[in-house]
Write a protein that holds these residues in place. Structure first.
Motif, mmCIF file in Angstrom:
data_model
loop_
_atom_site.group_PDB
_atom_site.id
_atom_site.type_symbol
_atom_site.label_atom_id
_atom_site.label_comp_id
_atom_site.label_asym_id
_atom_site.label_seq_id
_atom_site.Cartn_x
_atom_site.Cartn_y
_atom_site.Cartn_z
ATOM 1 N N GLU A 152 0.825 -1.206 0.000
ATOM 2 C CA GLU A 152 0.000 0.000 0.000
ATOM 3 C C GLU A 152 0.862 1.262 0.000
ATOM 4 N N SER A 153 1.916 1.250 0.818
ATOM 5 C CA SER A 153 2.855 2.370 0.824
ATOM 6 C C SER A 153 4.196 1.903 1.374
ATOM 7 N N LEU A 154 5.254 2.553 0.914
ATOM 8 C CA LEU A 154 6.582 2.235 1.404
ATOM 9 C C LEU A 154 6.744 2.809 2.806
ATOM 10 N N THR A 155 7.465 2.071 3.652
ATOM 11 C CA THR A 155 7.686 2.505 5.030
ATOM 12 C C THR A 155 9.183 2.622 5.304
ATOM 13 N N ASN A 172 8.059 0.327 -5.586
ATOM 14 C CA ASN A 172 6.741 -0.167 -5.195
ATOM 15 C C ASN A 172 5.827 -0.129 -6.417
ATOM 16 N N VAL A 185 1.117 1.078 -7.103
ATOM 17 C CA VAL A 185 0.741 2.487 -7.160
ATOM 18 C C VAL A 185 0.135 2.774 -8.535
ATOM 19 N N HIS A 231 5.435 7.534 -8.211
ATOM 20 C CA HIS A 231 5.150 7.670 -6.777
ATOM 21 C C HIS A 231 5.650 6.472 -5.970
ATOM 22 N N GLY A 232 6.217 5.487 -6.648
ATOM 23 C CA GLY A 232 6.680 4.280 -5.965
ATOM 24 C C GLY A 232 8.173 4.066 -6.064
ATOM 25 N N LYS A 267 12.074 5.022 -4.834
ATOM 26 C CA LYS A 267 13.007 5.661 -3.893
ATOM 27 C C LYS A 267 14.404 5.236 -4.290
#
Length: 123
Positions: A82-85, A108, A111, A116-117, A119
């Motif tokens: 759902e989202s990177l941590t 990720n 998305v 947006h995914g 890093k």
């Protein structure tokens, strides 16, 4: 090959995979497809590369595995979450330390837009 050119090619391949498949699949599906795309682009790629943990004078085969190691220089960790941590970031930084690589990409695929995914991390 310059490190920025390598990461540029990795991201180009990742965008190709994400455009074709979209979000919502398992991490393993994205890994296989990205592995294929990277090979097709002419890059040297190792999948599920084992990383031993060296502590003082002992070597532990602790089961750490990099999803993809590209050109023996870039660690690529693939997620479909759902989202990177911060835990995901810490994982890649640890892999960079263990592998001796300087650059890692945390991708990720779960998305709507891959931009947006992404890093980029440095050791």
């Amino acid at each position: 090959m310059e490190i920025n050119k390598i990461t540029e090619q990795i991201l180009k391949c990742a965008y190709s995979v994400h455009t074709a498949l979209g979000p919502g699949l398992l991490e393993s599906a994205y890994e296989e497809c990205l592995f294929y795309e990277l090979l097709q682009s002419g890059l040297l790629v190792q999948k599920q590369k084992a990383l031993p943990l060296v502590y003082k004078e002992i070597k532990l085969d602790a089961g750490y595995r990099v999803d993809l190691l590209v050109e023996n220089r870039v660690v690529v960790e693939i997620k479909s979450v759902e989202s990177l941590t911060e835990v995901h970031v810490a994982q890649v930084l640890t892999y960079l330390k263990l592998s001796g690589c300087k650059i890692g990409l945390l991708l990720n695929f779960n998305v709507a837009s891959l931009k947006h995914g992404i890093k980029r991390l440095a050791n």
